[in-house]
Design a protein around this motif. Sequence first.
Motif, PDB file in Angstrom:
ATOM      1  N   SER A 117       2.573  -9.243  -2.023  1.00  0.00           N
ATOM      2  CA  SER A 117       2.391  -7.818  -1.747  1.00  0.00           C
ATOM      3  C   SER A 117       2.148  -7.033  -3.027  1.00  0.00           C
ATOM      4  O   SER A 117       1.293  -6.138  -3.075  1.00  0.00           O
ATOM      5  CB  SER A 117       3.624  -7.259  -1.030  1.00  0.00           C
ATOM      6  OG  SER A 117       3.831  -7.902   0.201  1.00  0.00           O
ATOM      7  N   ILE A 152       2.272  -2.833   3.306  1.00  0.00           N
ATOM      8  CA  ILE A 152       3.236  -3.617   2.530  1.00  0.00           C
ATOM      9  C   ILE A 152       4.664  -3.320   2.987  1.00  0.00           C
ATOM     10  O   ILE A 152       5.479  -4.230   3.157  1.00  0.00           O
ATOM     11  CB  ILE A 152       3.068  -3.326   1.026  1.00  0.00           C
ATOM     12  CG1 ILE A 152       1.750  -3.933   0.530  1.00  0.00           C
ATOM     13  CG2 ILE A 152       4.247  -3.870   0.215  1.00  0.00           C
ATOM     14  CD1 ILE A 152       1.351  -3.499  -0.867  1.00  0.00           C
ATOM     15  N   PHE A 153       4.981  -2.049   3.196  1.00  0.00           N
ATOM     16  CA  PHE A 153       6.327  -1.662   3.628  1.00  0.00           C
ATOM     17  C   PHE A 153       6.661  -2.267   4.989  1.00  0.00           C
ATOM     18  O   PHE A 153       7.746  -2.849   5.187  1.00  0.00           O
ATOM     19  CB  PHE A 153       6.439  -0.138   3.692  1.00  0.00           C
ATOM     20  CG  PHE A 153       7.741   0.353   4.243  1.00  0.00           C
ATOM     21  CD1 PHE A 153       8.890   0.353   3.460  1.00  0.00           C
ATOM     22  CD2 PHE A 153       7.822   0.811   5.555  1.00  0.00           C
ATOM     23  CE1 PHE A 153      10.101   0.786   3.988  1.00  0.00           C
ATOM     24  CE2 PHE A 153       9.030   1.242   6.085  1.00  0.00           C
ATOM     25  CZ  PHE A 153      10.173   1.235   5.288  1.00  0.00           C
ATOM     26  N   VAL A 154       5.721  -2.158   5.933  1.00  0.00           N
ATOM     27  CA  VAL A 154       5.968  -2.664   7.291  1.00  0.00           C
ATOM     28  C   VAL A 154       6.128  -4.180   7.291  1.00  0.00           C
ATOM     29  O   VAL A 154       7.070  -4.725   7.894  1.00  0.00           O
ATOM     30  CB  VAL A 154       4.834  -2.230   8.240  1.00  0.00           C
ATOM     31  CG1 VAL A 154       4.967  -2.948   9.589  1.00  0.00           C
ATOM     32  CG2 VAL A 154       4.850  -0.726   8.447  1.00  0.00           C
ATOM     33  N   THR A 155       5.218  -4.891   6.632  1.00  0.00           N
ATOM     34  CA  THR A 155       5.294  -6.360   6.634  1.00  0.00           C
ATOM     35  C   THR A 155       6.542  -6.860   5.916  1.00  0.00           C
ATOM     36  O   THR A 155       7.190  -7.808   6.376  1.00  0.00           O
ATOM     37  CB  THR A 155       4.048  -6.970   5.987  1.00  0.00           C
ATOM     38  OG1 THR A 155       3.855  -6.421   4.667  1.00  0.00           O
ATOM     39  CG2 THR A 155       2.811  -6.704   6.827  1.00  0.00           C
ATOM     40  N   ASN A 156       6.891  -6.222   4.811  1.00  0.00           N
ATOM     41  CA  ASN A 156       8.106  -6.637   4.099  1.00  0.00           C
ATOM     42  C   ASN A 156       9.355  -6.412   4.942  1.00  0.00           C
ATOM     43  O   ASN A 156      10.286  -7.230   4.941  1.00  0.00           O
ATOM     44  CB  ASN A 156       8.233  -5.879   2.773  1.00  0.00           C
ATOM     45  CG  ASN A 156       7.275  -6.408   1.719  1.00  0.00           C
ATOM     46  OD1 ASN A 156       6.659  -7.458   1.898  1.00  0.00           O
ATOM     47  ND2 ASN A 156       7.144  -5.691   0.627  1.00  0.00           N
ATOM     48  N   THR A 157       9.384  -5.300   5.657  1.00  0.00           N
ATOM     49  CA  THR A 157      10.527  -5.000   6.527  1.00  0.00           C
ATOM     50  C   THR A 157      10.645  -6.018   7.657  1.00  0.00           C
ATOM     51  O   THR A 157      11.743  -6.506   7.978  1.00  0.00           O
ATOM     52  CB  THR A 157      10.396  -3.583   7.117  1.00  0.00           C
ATOM     53  OG1 THR A 157      10.330  -2.630   6.056  1.00  0.00           O
ATOM     54  CG2 THR A 157      11.578  -3.257   8.017  1.00  0.00           C
ATOM     55  N   TYR A 164       6.970 -10.902  -1.321  1.00  0.00           N
ATOM     56  CA  TYR A 164       7.113  -9.777  -2.240  1.00  0.00           C
ATOM     57  C   TYR A 164       6.080  -9.856  -3.365  1.00  0.00           C
ATOM     58  O   TYR A 164       5.429  -8.860  -3.709  1.00  0.00           O
ATOM     59  CB  TYR A 164       8.515  -9.763  -2.852  1.00  0.00           C
ATOM     60  CG  TYR A 164       9.610  -9.283  -1.944  1.00  0.00           C
ATOM     61  CD1 TYR A 164       9.326  -8.649  -0.733  1.00  0.00           C
ATOM     62  CD2 TYR A 164      10.947  -9.467  -2.289  1.00  0.00           C
ATOM     63  CE1 TYR A 164      10.335  -8.218   0.103  1.00  0.00           C
ATOM     64  CE2 TYR A 164      11.967  -9.025  -1.447  1.00  0.00           C
ATOM     65  CZ  TYR A 164      11.654  -8.408  -0.255  1.00  0.00           C
ATOM     66  OH  TYR A 164      12.655  -7.973   0.564  1.00  0.00           O
ATOM     67  N   SER A 214      -2.376   0.819   2.219  1.00  0.00           N
ATOM     68  CA  SER A 214      -1.860  -0.412   1.617  1.00  0.00           C
ATOM     69  C   SER A 214      -0.346  -0.345   1.460  1.00  0.00           C
ATOM     70  O   SER A 214       0.363  -1.321   1.743  1.00  0.00           O
ATOM     71  CB  SER A 214      -2.505  -0.645   0.244  1.00  0.00           C
ATOM     72  OG  SER A 214      -3.896  -0.808   0.356  1.00  0.00           O
ATOM     73  N   ILE A 215       0.142   0.789   1.008  1.00  0.00           N
ATOM     74  CA  ILE A 215       1.590   0.971   0.854  1.00  0.00           C
ATOM     75  C   ILE A 215       2.285   0.848   2.212  1.00  0.00           C
ATOM     76  O   ILE A 215       3.332   0.192   2.343  1.00  0.00           O
ATOM     77  CB  ILE A 215       1.897   2.329   0.205  1.00  0.00           C
ATOM     78  CG1 ILE A 215       1.405   2.341  -1.245  1.00  0.00           C
ATOM     79  CG2 ILE A 215       3.390   2.638   0.259  1.00  0.00           C
ATOM     80  CD1 ILE A 215       1.493   3.703  -1.916  1.00  0.00           C
ATOM     81  N   LEU A 216       1.702   1.471   3.234  1.00  0.00           N
ATOM     82  CA  LEU A 216       2.272   1.396   4.583  1.00  0.00           C
ATOM     83  C   LEU A 216       2.295  -0.046   5.082  1.00  0.00           C
ATOM     84  O   LEU A 216       3.305  -0.515   5.625  1.00  0.00           O
ATOM     85  CB  LEU A 216       1.470   2.284   5.534  1.00  0.00           C
ATOM     86  CG  LEU A 216       1.926   2.281   7.005  1.00  0.00           C
ATOM     87  CD1 LEU A 216       3.351   2.817   7.114  1.00  0.00           C
ATOM     88  CD2 LEU A 216       0.956   3.115   7.848  1.00  0.00           C
ATOM     89  N   LYS A 244      11.774  -9.427   6.256  1.00  0.00           N
ATOM     90  CA  LYS A 244      13.187  -9.363   5.867  1.00  0.00           C
ATOM     91  C   LYS A 244      14.108  -9.376   7.095  1.00  0.00           C
ATOM     92  O   LYS A 244      15.189  -9.975   7.078  1.00  0.00           O
ATOM     93  CB  LYS A 244      13.423  -8.086   5.052  1.00  0.00           C
ATOM     94  CG  LYS A 244      14.832  -7.921   4.524  1.00  0.00           C
ATOM     95  CD  LYS A 244      15.145  -8.922   3.425  1.00  0.00           C
ATOM     96  CE  LYS A 244      16.503  -8.645   2.809  1.00  0.00           C
ATOM     97  NZ  LYS A 244      16.875  -9.641   1.790  1.00  0.00           N
TER      98      LYS A 244
END
Length: 219
Positions: free
Chosen positions: A43, A18-23, A40, A14-16, A26
Amino acid sequence: MTIHKEGYTSIALSILFIFVTNTIIKYYLPDVTWFIWFWYLLSFALFIIILQFFRSPSRKLTLHDRKIICPADGKVVVIEETEETEFLKDKRIQVSVFMSPVNVHINRNPISGIVKYFKYHPGKYLFAWDPKSSTENERTTTVVEHKSGVQVLYRQIAGALARRIVWYVKEGDTVEQSQEFGFIKFGSRVDIYLPLGTQINVNLNEVVKGGVTVLATLS
């Protein structure tokens, strides 16, 4: 409160995600501020939901030699007399507990004794409140024999969202009341089959806690 061991992989993924989609958002939509903040918040909400699903709260467990302890958190959706055809092959009182995605999904032994039978059944993913889910869904069946000779059968049943059942027991094991015997990821159900004459101590639609609520009293 701690996080259950079954949640480590899901939380990391889940963390991975969230990080990938947010990046990506952005990078490709730097000027769409409202959507970035919306994502954000979404997520963050997703992460909180995943965390609470895998929570393992500290609680005082109930232990009593003549009591049947609830194996899961949730709501009682079935109390009825039925025929158990897989192993016991006699009439029983079935008590079913439905676990929604917001419940703790740890499964606990309702009684102490020796595991006389265990079997995993692959199957469908009908909604857990469907009566057919008891016999057609992916599930496990465990039978524990109490020192008095009483046998109690219980099933972990996968639901429409639950795609993985985890168990920690096998035939011949000695199990302790209210200790963990498994985990089901996301919405699901546990059925318990008790001898006729057992005093049922809960009502339909009652909210119960695994390892705490006294489900029934042996006659």
